[in-house]
Design a protein around this motif. Structure first.
Motif, PDB file in Angstrom:
ATOM      1  N   LYS A 187      45.726  61.582  45.626  1.00  0.00           N
ATOM      2  CA  LYS A 187      46.140  60.256  45.180  1.00  0.00           C
ATOM      3  C   LYS A 187      45.125  59.662  44.207  1.00  0.00           C
ATOM      4  N   TYR A 212      46.137  59.152  35.488  1.00  0.00           N
ATOM      5  CA  TYR A 212      47.184  58.290  34.947  1.00  0.00           C
ATOM      6  C   TYR A 212      46.580  57.174  34.094  1.00  0.00           C
ATOM      7  N   ILE A 242      45.767  58.937  40.171  1.00  0.00           N
ATOM      8  CA  ILE A 242      45.644  57.586  39.614  1.00  0.00           C
ATOM      9  C   ILE A 242      44.635  57.573  38.476  1.00  0.00           C
ATOM     10  N   ALA A 250      52.028  63.915  42.240  1.00  0.00           N
ATOM     11  CA  ALA A 250      52.097  62.577  42.825  1.00  0.00           C
ATOM     12  C   ALA A 250      53.045  61.734  41.990  1.00  0.00           C
ATOM     13  N   THR A 251      53.783  60.870  42.658  1.00  0.00           N
ATOM     14  CA  THR A 251      54.646  59.925  41.972  1.00  0.00           C
ATOM     15  C   THR A 251      53.943  58.573  41.995  1.00  0.00           C
ATOM     16  N   VAL A 252      53.722  58.000  40.835  1.00  0.00           N
ATOM     17  CA  VAL A 252      52.985  56.746  40.718  1.00  0.00           C
ATOM     18  C   VAL A 252      53.883  55.628  40.211  1.00  0.00           C
ATOM     19  N   SER A 253      53.919  54.535  40.949  1.00  0.00           N
ATOM     20  CA  SER A 253      54.658  53.354  40.526  1.00  0.00           C
ATOM     21  C   SER A 253      53.652  52.288  40.112  1.00  0.00           C
ATOM     22  N   SER A 254      53.887  51.644  38.983  1.00  0.00           N
ATOM     23  CA  SER A 254      52.955  50.607  38.536  1.00  0.00           C
ATOM     24  C   SER A 254      53.674  49.562  37.710  1.00  0.00           C
ATOM     25  N   GLN A 260      49.270  49.645  40.919  1.00  0.00           N
ATOM     26  CA  GLN A 260      49.450  51.091  40.937  1.00  0.00           C
ATOM     27  C   GLN A 260      49.511  51.609  42.376  1.00  0.00           C
ATOM     28  N   THR A 261      50.603  52.280  42.678  1.00  0.00           N
ATOM     29  CA  THR A 261      50.812  52.780  44.031  1.00  0.00           C
ATOM     30  C   THR A 261      51.362  54.192  43.990  1.00  0.00           C
ATOM     31  N   VAL A 262      50.785  55.074  44.785  1.00  0.00           N
ATOM     32  CA  VAL A 262      51.312  56.425  44.892  1.00  0.00           C
ATOM     33  C   VAL A 262      52.397  56.390  45.954  1.00  0.00           C
ATOM     34  N   THR A 263      53.633  56.583  45.547  1.00  0.00           N
ATOM     35  CA  THR A 263      54.759  56.494  46.473  1.00  0.00           C
ATOM     36  C   THR A 263      55.116  57.837  47.102  1.00  0.00           C
TER      37      THR A 263
END
Length: 201
Positions: free
Chosen positions: A67, A74, A71, A144-148, A130-133
């Motif tokens: 994670k 990213y 990040i 990793a899937t990152v939502s931000s 920023q959050t790793v979902t």
């Protein structure tokens, strides 16, 4: 895993919602910071050398490590994007160190189109929330899937010569949710897709 690349939107949502990151660009650029590292002090005089014990290394959670690394990559990716679009030669940023697959291909193509039209993008983007979902640390290709929340309000498209701002639609989104996929290659973590979600944040 969907590997859609992103582009810098002319209007955050309007530009290739399927694989493009919105930017305040007319031509739609693909819409990154720096990973921190810990260094061990060298032994000085008779002081013992500080080393990390095998126990500490073994106890590290692979998922948490993935994670943090995803990040960091990213964020570095967006910094590289800023440099790429700000340079009309398209030689700055070294985006291939932070992006791969369709994300890299589309970003470079979009940047070239903008530069060919005599336009660059100045300023900076801001990433928050920023959050790793989702994370897969043990697969053939860890990812990793990152939502931000991406804020491009201070990333401005301008004429490369005059530096005058280029007119853009008033209704474009400049702060919106984006979901990205970051994969671990042998060379390191790379962003492979960006998907604007079409909603403000």
């Amino acid at each position: 895993m969907n590997r859609r690349a992103h582009r810098i939107p002319h209007s955050a949502v309007r530009f290739r919602n399927r694989a493009a990151v919105s930017l305040a660009l007319g031509a739609a650029f693909a819409l990154a910071a720096c990973s921190s590292s810990e260094g061990n002090d060298d032994a000085v005089g008779n002081s013992p050398t500080v080393t990390q014990s095998p126990t500490e290394t073994a106890s590290a959670d692979p998922r948490e490590t993935a994670k943090k690394e995803a990040i960091a990559a990213y964020q570095a990716y967006w910094k590289a994007m800023e440099q790429l679009y700000a340079d009309k030669t398209g030689k700055s940023g070294h985006l291939d160190q932070y992006a791969a697959s369709a994300a890299l291909k589309n970003a470079e193509a979009d940047a070239k189109r903008a530069h060919d039209r005599g336009r660059i993008v100045t300023g900076s983007v801001a990433l928050t929330e920023q959050t790793v979902t989702k994370v897969e640390a043990d697969g053939r290709i860890p990812y990793a899937t990152v939502s931000s929340c991406l804020d491009i309000s201070k990333w401005q498209k301008v004429d490369a010569k005059s530096k005058e701002p280029v007119s853009l639609p008033d209704d474009r989104l400049t702060k919106y949710v984006i979901v990205s996929t970051v994969e671990k290659y042998p060379e390191g973590w790379r962003v492979t897709s960006d998907e604007p979600q079409g909603k403000s944040c």
